[in-house]
Design a protein around this motif. Structure first.
Motif, PDB file in Angstrom:
ATOM      1  N   ASP A  64      15.038  22.440  60.896  1.00 26.97           N
ATOM      2  CA  ASP A  64      14.023  22.886  60.175  1.00 26.97           C
ATOM      3  C   ASP A  64      13.534  24.565  60.600  1.00 26.97           C
ATOM      4  OD1 ASP A  64      14.121  20.730  58.682  1.00 26.97           O
ATOM      5  OD2 ASP A  64      12.236  19.777  59.417  1.00 26.97           O
ATOM      6  N   GLU A  65      13.547  24.541  62.033  1.00 25.60           N
ATOM      7  CA  GLU A  65      13.089  26.099  62.275  1.00 25.60           C
ATOM      8  C   GLU A  65      13.727  26.974  61.398  1.00 25.60           C
ATOM      9  OE1 GLU A  65      12.440  28.210  66.568  1.00 25.60           O
ATOM     10  OE2 GLU A  65      14.108  26.953  66.440  1.00 25.60           O
ATOM     11  N   LEU A  66      15.073  26.896  61.173  1.00 23.45           N
ATOM     12  CA  LEU A  66      15.667  27.922  60.459  1.00 23.45           C
ATOM     13  C   LEU A  66      15.368  27.872  58.952  1.00 23.45           C
ATOM     14  CD1 LEU A  66      19.576  27.062  61.702  1.00 23.45           C
ATOM     15  CD2 LEU A  66      17.968  28.943  62.295  1.00 23.45           C
ATOM     16  N   GLU A  67      14.714  26.591  58.384  1.00 21.82           N
ATOM     17  CA  GLU A  67      14.240  26.729  57.050  1.00 21.82           C
ATOM     18  C   GLU A  67      12.828  27.163  56.856  1.00 21.82           C
ATOM     19  OE1 GLU A  67      16.477  26.315  54.927  1.00 21.82           O
ATOM     20  OE2 GLU A  67      17.914  25.943  56.539  1.00 21.82           O
ATOM     21  N   GLY A  68      12.398  27.537  57.943  1.00 14.28           N
ATOM     22  CA  GLY A  68      10.693  27.654  57.951  1.00 14.28           C
ATOM     23  C   GLY A  68       9.810  26.515  57.887  1.00 14.28           C
ATOM     24  N   GLY A  69      10.620  25.466  58.516  1.00 11.72           N
ATOM     25  CA  GLY A  69       9.730  24.128  58.701  1.00 11.72           C
ATOM     26  C   GLY A  69       8.895  23.956  59.765  1.00 11.72           C
ATOM     27  N   ASP A  70       9.284  22.932  60.521  1.00 10.77           N
ATOM     28  CA  ASP A  70       8.166  22.169  61.341  1.00 10.77           C
ATOM     29  C   ASP A  70       8.447  22.710  62.881  1.00 10.77           C
ATOM     30  OD1 ASP A  70      10.479  21.015  61.808  1.00 10.77           O
ATOM     31  OD2 ASP A  70       9.385  19.145  61.594  1.00 10.77           O
ATOM     32  N   GLY A  71       9.371  23.668  63.361  1.00 14.49           N
ATOM     33  CA  GLY A  71       9.410  24.328  64.622  1.00 14.49           C
ATOM     34  C   GLY A  71      10.551  24.187  65.367  1.00 14.49           C
ATOM     35  N   GLY A  72      11.587  23.586  65.078  1.00 11.22           N
ATOM     36  CA  GLY A  72      12.878  23.351  65.736  1.00 11.22           C
ATOM     37  C   GLY A  72      12.804  22.230  66.863  1.00 11.22           C
ATOM     38  N   GLU A  73      13.801  22.202  67.564  1.00 11.42           N
ATOM     39  CA  GLU A  73      14.003  21.148  68.626  1.00 11.42           C
ATOM     40  C   GLU A  73      12.887  21.238  69.716  1.00 11.42           C
ATOM     41  OE1 GLU A  73      14.974  19.257  72.222  1.00 11.42           O
ATOM     42  OE2 GLU A  73      14.605  21.305  72.175  1.00 11.42           O
ATOM     43  N   GLY A  74      12.428  22.547  69.920  1.00 13.70           N
ATOM     44  CA  GLY A  74      11.325  22.524  71.027  1.00 13.70           C
ATOM     45  C   GLY A  74      10.017  21.697  70.563  1.00 13.70           C
ATOM     46  N   ASN A  75       9.933  21.387  69.267  1.00 19.23           N
ATOM     47  CA  ASN A  75       8.752  20.556  68.800  1.00 19.23           C
ATOM     48  C   ASN A  75       9.089  19.190  68.542  1.00 19.23           C
ATOM     49  OD1 ASN A  75       6.506  22.288  68.764  1.00 19.23           O
ATOM     50  ND2 ASN A  75       7.924  23.590  67.102  1.00 19.23           N
ATOM     51  N   LEU A  76      10.249  18.724  68.961  1.00 17.30           N
ATOM     52  CA  LEU A  76      10.595  17.417  68.910  1.00 17.30           C
ATOM     53  C   LEU A  76       9.950  16.538  70.108  1.00 17.30           C
ATOM     54  CD1 LEU A  76      14.406  17.395  68.017  1.00 17.30           C
ATOM     55  CD2 LEU A  76      12.461  16.925  66.831  1.00 17.30           C
ATOM     56  N   THR A  77       9.635  15.271  70.100  1.00 24.67           N
ATOM     57  CA  THR A  77       9.017  14.512  71.137  1.00 24.67           C
ATOM     58  C   THR A  77       9.995  13.358  71.323  1.00 24.67           C
ATOM     59  OG1 THR A  77       7.634  13.257  69.713  1.00 24.67           O
ATOM     60  CG2 THR A  77       6.510  15.037  70.815  1.00 24.67           C
ATOM     61  N   TYR A  78      10.093  12.748  72.441  1.00 28.35           N
ATOM     62  CA  TYR A  78      10.886  11.789  72.955  1.00 28.35           C
ATOM     63  C   TYR A  78       9.967  10.729  73.520  1.00 28.35           C
ATOM     64  CZ  TYR A  78      14.752  15.079  72.384  1.00 28.35           C
ATOM     65  OH  TYR A  78      15.700  16.299  71.993  1.00 28.35           O
ATOM     66  N   THR A  79      10.145   9.639  72.928  1.00 33.58           N
ATOM     67  CA  THR A  79       9.104   8.567  73.367  1.00 33.58           C
ATOM     68  C   THR A  79      10.020   7.461  73.701  1.00 33.58           C
ATOM     69  OG1 THR A  79       7.334   9.296  72.055  1.00 33.58           O
ATOM     70  CG2 THR A  79       7.236   7.094  72.854  1.00 33.58           C
ATOM     71  N   TRP A  80      10.001   6.856  75.011  1.00 30.91           N
ATOM     72  CA  TRP A  80      10.678   5.826  75.355  1.00 30.91           C
ATOM     73  C   TRP A  80      10.063   4.583  75.378  1.00 30.91           C
ATOM     74  CZ3 TRP A  80      15.892   6.806  76.505  1.00 30.91           C
ATOM     75  CH2 TRP A  80      16.234   8.030  76.467  1.00 30.91           C
ATOM     76  N   SER A  81      10.711   3.560  75.443  1.00 31.18           N
ATOM     77  CA  SER A  81      10.079   1.820  75.365  1.00 31.18           C
ATOM     78  C   SER A  81      11.199   1.021  75.428  1.00 31.18           C
ATOM     79  CB  SER A  81       9.210   1.632  74.160  1.00 31.18           C
ATOM     80  OG  SER A  81      10.101   1.630  72.934  1.00 31.18           O
ATOM     81  N   VAL A  82      10.588  -0.124  76.154  1.00 29.83           N
ATOM     82  CA  VAL A  82      11.393  -1.481  76.307  1.00 29.83           C
ATOM     83  C   VAL A  82      11.059  -2.128  75.112  1.00 29.83           C
ATOM     84  CG1 VAL A  82      12.257  -3.435  77.831  1.00 29.83           C
ATOM     85  CG2 VAL A  82      11.618  -0.887  78.671  1.00 29.83           C
ATOM     86  N   VAL A  83      12.215  -2.836  74.529  1.00 30.90           N
ATOM     87  CA  VAL A  83      12.157  -3.538  73.489  1.00 30.90           C
ATOM     88  C   VAL A  83      12.502  -5.294  73.712  1.00 30.90           C
ATOM     89  CG1 VAL A  83      11.929  -2.095  71.670  1.00 30.90           C
ATOM     90  CG2 VAL A  83      14.043  -3.187  72.276  1.00 30.90           C
ATOM     91  N   GLY A  84      11.975  -6.014  73.064  1.00 28.54           N
ATOM     92  CA  GLY A  84      12.497  -7.591  73.293  1.00 28.54           C
ATOM     93  C   GLY A  84      11.660  -8.009  74.449  1.00 28.54           C
ATOM     94  N   THR A  85      12.321  -9.050  75.335  1.00 29.19           N
ATOM     95  CA  THR A  85      11.707  -9.561  76.341  1.00 29.19           C
ATOM     96  C   THR A  85      12.366  -9.200  77.745  1.00 29.19           C
ATOM     97  OG1 THR A  85      11.100 -11.441  74.939  1.00 29.19           O
ATOM     98  CG2 THR A  85      11.000 -11.772  77.182  1.00 29.19           C
ATOM     99  N   PRO A  86      11.697  -7.823  78.216  1.00 30.06           N
ATOM    100  CA  PRO A  86      12.500  -7.408  79.345  1.00 30.06           C
ATOM    101  C   PRO A  86      12.303  -8.480  80.713  1.00 30.06           C
ATOM    102  CG  PRO A  86      10.528  -6.260  79.039  1.00 30.06           C
ATOM    103  CD  PRO A  86      10.914  -7.010  77.977  1.00 30.06           C
TER     104      PRO A  86
END
Length: 184
Positions: A64-86
């Motif tokens: 999207d950065e190339l398209e005038g969008g929302d800011g590119g890779e630097g504005n991506l967030t990575y949120t980690w979690s554990v699912v199920g019954t660890p």
């Protein structure tokens, strides 16, 4: 009086939308803004884990950065979690930021963990990657019981040995033990 534009696979534009009736016409411009995409799915190194930590990694891209969008890779967030019954809780050294694309997961118990990462752009569009991390029990400590004993001559004393893992838990399958006596 209405027209419907459906954005398909390709990010880009501008596209010109036009409508006409007889000698009267009008036009509008539209761009297709794409959601982020996963370049490298979530991974863990090492996997299986023989200690208490592993390095988690995921990589996304946002054109999207190339398209005038929302800011590119630097504005991506990575949120980690554990699912199920660890088997136990997991902590992450970084989470919910762009820097969390590389994080350290710390475990408190052996077992299998289903770990998800949500990759999200500033507009709230995202996708999920996942990795199954297996934390193996690793023999790290042997506990003898009793720790001390006084035995009269010509009698016996029964001892037990328990091998514990890196978390202090008894190994599910106890190994064979070699016994020795020194001194005395």
């Amino acid at each position: 009086t209405t027209g419907l534009f459906t954005a398909v696979l390709e990010v880009g534009g501008p596209h010109t939308i036009s409508a006409s009736n007889g000698g009267v016409s009008g036009s509008a411009t539209i761009r297709i803004n794409g959601a982020p995409r996963m370049l490298n799915n979530a991974s863990a190194n090492p996997n299986p884990v023989t200690g208490t930590t592993t390095a988690l990694s995921a990589r996304g891209d946002d054109d999207d950065e190339l398209e005038g969008g929302d800011g590119g890779e630097g504005n991506l967030t990575y949120t980690w979690s554990v699912v199920g019954t660890p088997p136990g809780p997991v902590t992450f050294s970084a989470n919910g930021t762009n820097g969390a694309k590389d994080t350290i997961a710390t475990f408190v118990k052996a077992g299998s963990y289903d770990i998800h990462v949500v990759l999200e752009d500033r507009l709230g569009r995202g996708l999920v990657g996942d990795v199954v991390v297996n934390v193996s029990q690793t023999a790290t400590l042997m506990v003898l019981g009793p720790a001390t004993a006084t035995v009269p001559s010509n009698s016996t004393q029964q001892f037990t040995a328990t091998v514990n893992d890196q978390f202090g838990d008894a190994l599910v399958t106890q190994p064979a033990i070699n016994w020795n006596v020194n001194g005395g």
